[in-house]
Scaffold this motif. Sequence first.
Motif, mmCIF file in Angstrom:
data_model
loop_
_atom_site.group_PDB
_atom_site.id
_atom_site.type_symbol
_atom_site.label_atom_id
_atom_site.label_comp_id
_atom_site.label_asym_id
_atom_site.label_seq_id
_atom_site.Cartn_x
_atom_site.Cartn_y
_atom_site.Cartn_z
ATOM 1 N N ALA A 1 73.469 59.311 72.221
ATOM 2 C CA ALA A 1 72.318 58.445 72.506
ATOM 3 C C ALA A 1 71.551 58.934 73.731
ATOM 4 N N LEU A 2 70.242 58.799 73.650
ATOM 5 C CA LEU A 2 69.363 59.121 74.767
ATOM 6 C C LEU A 2 68.556 57.882 75.112
ATOM 7 N N VAL A 3 68.559 57.489 76.381
ATOM 8 C CA VAL A 3 67.736 56.379 76.872
ATOM 9 C C VAL A 3 66.614 56.969 77.713
ATOM 10 N N VAL A 4 65.379 56.700 77.303
ATOM 11 C CA VAL A 4 64.201 57.195 78.016
ATOM 12 C C VAL A 4 63.588 56.028 78.791
ATOM 13 N N GLY A 5 63.697 56.091 80.121
ATOM 14 C CA GLY A 5 63.219 54.996 80.960
ATOM 15 C C GLY A 5 64.394 54.334 81.660
ATOM 16 N N ALA A 6 64.287 54.175 82.966
ATOM 17 C CA ALA A 6 65.408 53.617 83.736
ATOM 18 C C ALA A 6 65.007 52.346 84.475
ATOM 19 N N GLY A 7 64.010 51.645 83.940
ATOM 20 C CA GLY A 7 63.664 50.339 84.482
ATOM 21 C C GLY A 7 64.610 49.281 83.950
ATOM 22 N N ALA A 8 64.189 48.011 84.056
ATOM 23 C CA ALA A 8 65.066 46.915 83.643
ATOM 24 C C ALA A 8 65.463 47.034 82.175
ATOM 25 N N ALA A 9 64.488 47.330 81.303
ATOM 26 C CA ALA A 9 64.798 47.434 79.872
ATOM 27 C C ALA A 9 65.711 48.611 79.590
ATOM 28 N N THR B 1 67.135 59.713 80.875
ATOM 29 C CA THR B 1 66.055 60.440 81.535
ATOM 30 C C THR B 1 64.959 59.465 81.905
ATOM 31 N N SER B 2 64.212 59.822 82.931
ATOM 32 C CA SER B 2 63.127 58.967 83.412
ATOM 33 C C SER B 2 62.127 59.820 84.159
ATOM 34 N N ARG B 3 60.878 59.350 84.196
ATOM 35 C CA ARG B 3 59.869 60.065 84.978
ATOM 36 C C ARG B 3 60.206 60.023 86.467
ATOM 37 N N THR B 4 61.032 59.038 86.853
ATOM 38 C CA THR B 4 61.514 58.945 88.236
ATOM 39 C C THR B 4 62.958 59.430 88.273
ATOM 40 N N ARG B 5 63.159 60.625 88.790
ATOM 41 C CA ARG B 5 64.480 61.254 88.744
ATOM 42 C C ARG B 5 65.552 60.377 89.396
ATOM 43 N N GLU B 6 65.237 59.777 90.547
ATOM 44 C CA GLU B 6 66.238 58.985 91.268
ATOM 45 C C GLU B 6 66.740 57.820 90.422
ATOM 46 N N ARG B 7 65.843 57.192 89.683
ATOM 47 C CA ARG B 7 66.250 56.062 88.839
ATOM 48 C C ARG B 7 67.190 56.521 87.730
#
Length: 416
Positions: free
Chosen positions: A184-192, A211-217
């Motif tokens: 599985a790949l999750v794109v986006g590290a915000g709340a959702a 992965t996320s556009r914000t590496r730290e997240r």
Amino acid sequence: MLIAAGVSHRTARLDDRERVALRRDEVPALLARYRALYGNGVVLATCNRTEVYVHTGHRAAEVPAQELVRELAAFKGLTFPEDVPDFYCLEGSQVPQHLFSVASGVDSMILGEGQILGQVREALSIAAEAKSLDAALSRLLHEALRTGKRARSETPIGRYAVSVSSAAVDLAREHVPSLPDCRALVVGAGAAGVLAARALRDRGVQQITVTSRTRERAEGLAEYLGACPVPFEQLASAVAAADLIVTSSSAPGFLIGPELLEQARAIRIAPRTFIDVAVPRDVDPRVSECDDVRVFDLDDLQGLSAANLERRQQATGDVGAIVSGAALAYDAWLDGRRAAPTIKAIVERAADVRQLEVERTARDLRLDAAGREKLDKMSAAIVKKLLHEPLLYLRDADDAESASELMRRVFGVEDD
């Protein structure tokens, strides 16, 4: 007066909702426009709804709720009304009734989902930072939060509380063979994204990449779940390695299109399932035209909601009394505030008249300090008794506006 306008999964398709979706960084500028034109406001922006709440205060001219839609369209660069989906428009007592229902989870796509309370808190915080809150709106949102919490603690609706991201993973389970064994790949590290990754882990998926556009997240979420972070620049390679891709970013446009998918397929050809819970969408709908690819978005989650229609109706009945009671209490409080300027004007007018008459009488009678004090106390007591019934009538009137107008005429005063 309170007015509101909104669009949600109940009234518009996803592609229509996308056109009026608002990013967090857009909201303060929109609130500034509303404040200049109509009054203080709050924007509730989620993956399934965009709603605007405005308190026009004591402005002389009433503002139709439709004007909120017109201004939102101009802000988004849309032609009104041609490019704008059908908004529901609410006024007066309809506004708290609706918002309290939303906060209680009965209006959510996923019955009882708890994310909405966090989203109401965020709307409150953004409005406060933008200096777009007044007492009426602040109380409205705080009461919505209290009502939502009561609904979940006192009715069965809390039993069905799952997130949209969790429901998306349940949808994946129906279409991905042996979900625990998939990559599985999750794109986006915000709340959702956090909720999606956690739901995958809870359902036994061991191989999770983030992965996320914000590496730290991305790195923080990966460390939290024991997953593997991947730089966003390697998105095509990450898609290539995955069987299930859940996307939930806040990007303004598509992150995954046919071109990126072709890059992934050049690395590895395999069936892939995309579940896109972002608004605007992260996955270009054209991706679904490719072989061995299935794409699901928020509209597809409507099926899960419809399947739970019976228990939704039962829960709605349980929550209804709580929502209606809270809305009536808020309306009563707001009516009291509407009468407050008139009450203040009457009291100040009576005080001015009393003071003038006390000064004149004390001078004519040549009263000493003790006599003047007695006259002052007697006149204050008379005014207090004479005003008691009129002010009580104002505070308890069912129609505060009409009662205030009548009392202003009777006492010859104007609001500040």
